[in-house]
Design a protein around this motif. Sequence first.
Motif, PDB file in Angstrom:
ATOM      1  N   LEU A   1      -1.804  -1.538  -1.058  1.00  0.00           N
ATOM      2  CA  LEU A   1      -1.323  -0.175  -1.273  1.00  0.00           C
ATOM      3  C   LEU A   1      -0.384  -0.117  -2.475  1.00  0.00           C
ATOM      4  O   LEU A   1      -0.458   0.808  -3.295  1.00  0.00           O
TER       5      LEU A   1
ATOM      6  N   LEU B   1      -4.663   9.179  -3.991  1.00  0.00           N
ATOM      7  CA  LEU B   1      -5.144   9.041  -2.614  1.00  0.00           C
ATOM      8  C   LEU B   1      -6.611   8.615  -2.583  1.00  0.00           C
ATOM      9  O   LEU B   1      -7.029   7.846  -1.716  1.00  0.00           O
TER      10      LEU B   1
ATOM     11  N   ILE C   1      -6.672   4.983  -3.050  1.00  0.00           N
ATOM     12  CA  ILE C   1      -6.277   4.324  -1.808  1.00  0.00           C
ATOM     13  C   ILE C   1      -7.448   4.287  -0.833  1.00  0.00           C
ATOM     14  O   ILE C   1      -7.711   3.261  -0.189  1.00  0.00           O
TER      15      ILE C   1
ATOM     16  N   GLN D   1      -6.360  -1.812   3.709  1.00  0.00           N
ATOM     17  CA  GLN D   1      -5.074  -1.272   3.301  1.00  0.00           C
ATOM     18  C   GLN D   1      -3.943  -2.134   3.872  1.00  0.00           C
ATOM     19  O   GLN D   1      -3.656  -2.097   5.052  1.00  0.00           O
TER      20      GLN D   1
ATOM     21  N   LYS E   1       2.019   6.210   1.709  1.00  0.00           N
ATOM     22  CA  LYS E   1       1.353   7.463   1.341  1.00  0.00           C
ATOM     23  C   LYS E   1       2.294   8.659   1.513  1.00  0.00           C
ATOM     24  O   LYS E   1       2.282   9.593   0.710  1.00  0.00           O
TER      25      LYS E   1
ATOM     26  N   ILE F   1      -1.466   2.265  -5.568  1.00  0.00           N
ATOM     27  CA  ILE F   1      -0.598   3.387  -5.937  1.00  0.00           C
ATOM     28  C   ILE F   1      -0.033   3.186  -7.339  1.00  0.00           C
ATOM     29  O   ILE F   1      -0.025   4.110  -8.159  1.00  0.00           O
TER      30      ILE F   1
END
Length: 268
Positions: free
Chosen positions: A76, A62, A65, A71, A42, A80
């Motif tokens: 992730l 975000l 996510i 996670q 992140k 993303i």
Amino acid sequence: MEEIKRKGARSTKDIPREILDQLNRGEIETANLVEWLAVDQKVLLGNLLVQQQRSIYLAPVLTKIDQLKKQTVTSLNQAIGIGLFEQAMENNDREFLAIMANHPADLVRCWATYTIGKNENLHITEMLDQIEPFAADTHFGVREICWMAVRPRIAANLLQSIEILARWTANRDENIRRFASEATRPRGVWCEHIEPLKQNPELGLPIVERLRSDNTKYVQDSVGNWLNDASKTKASFVLQLCERWKKENDTRETSYIIKKALRTVNKL
């Protein structure tokens, strides 16, 4: 792209602060799995978008996510990558996709693989053409993520994919040859199974037959694992295939693959 020369730390706590900062800014590649897992994706995402003057993309990604049930480094990566693909498409920003694909940070290139796997406008041939450079990437993480990014599309277009990937088995690059096997494993690792290959592993023969005497351990391990996957549902097929290979290819390479292929069967 230069090869990774740093050995990397053996534990997260041993990663020098300046190295971790560089990794989180996307300035260097991770040197090993410890570093790969230590990167805060992140933070890296935020830095990337600021550097590329695309901070407007951050909030929607975000949000994606935050919607994850769990996670992990792979979840992730996927969230993303898909999130950035959706933002690039909404903003007609193909330039950003190219930036990601050629970025010095391996994790950014990992994200880029999902922009290919998620692009349903690509024909399966186009998708595999676009993923091939990632299959040949010098970084282990990119090579692992890239087959996971496109595996659902491979499974959905199985026969055509096998026909294409069978040709990859003749490539000089062992990484590309290995992709052909790893991406089509009946069970695979950290991914959904390919049911037709579990029930009818002979569909994969155009790939595994051509790799049965590959001269690199990287490929041999993948082929052995492919057949070990298949043996869990179709043991007789794998036993018969390995017996034939023993007669036709009595080489050290083939013997190594057979040993890995039969490790589950031999426990029964």
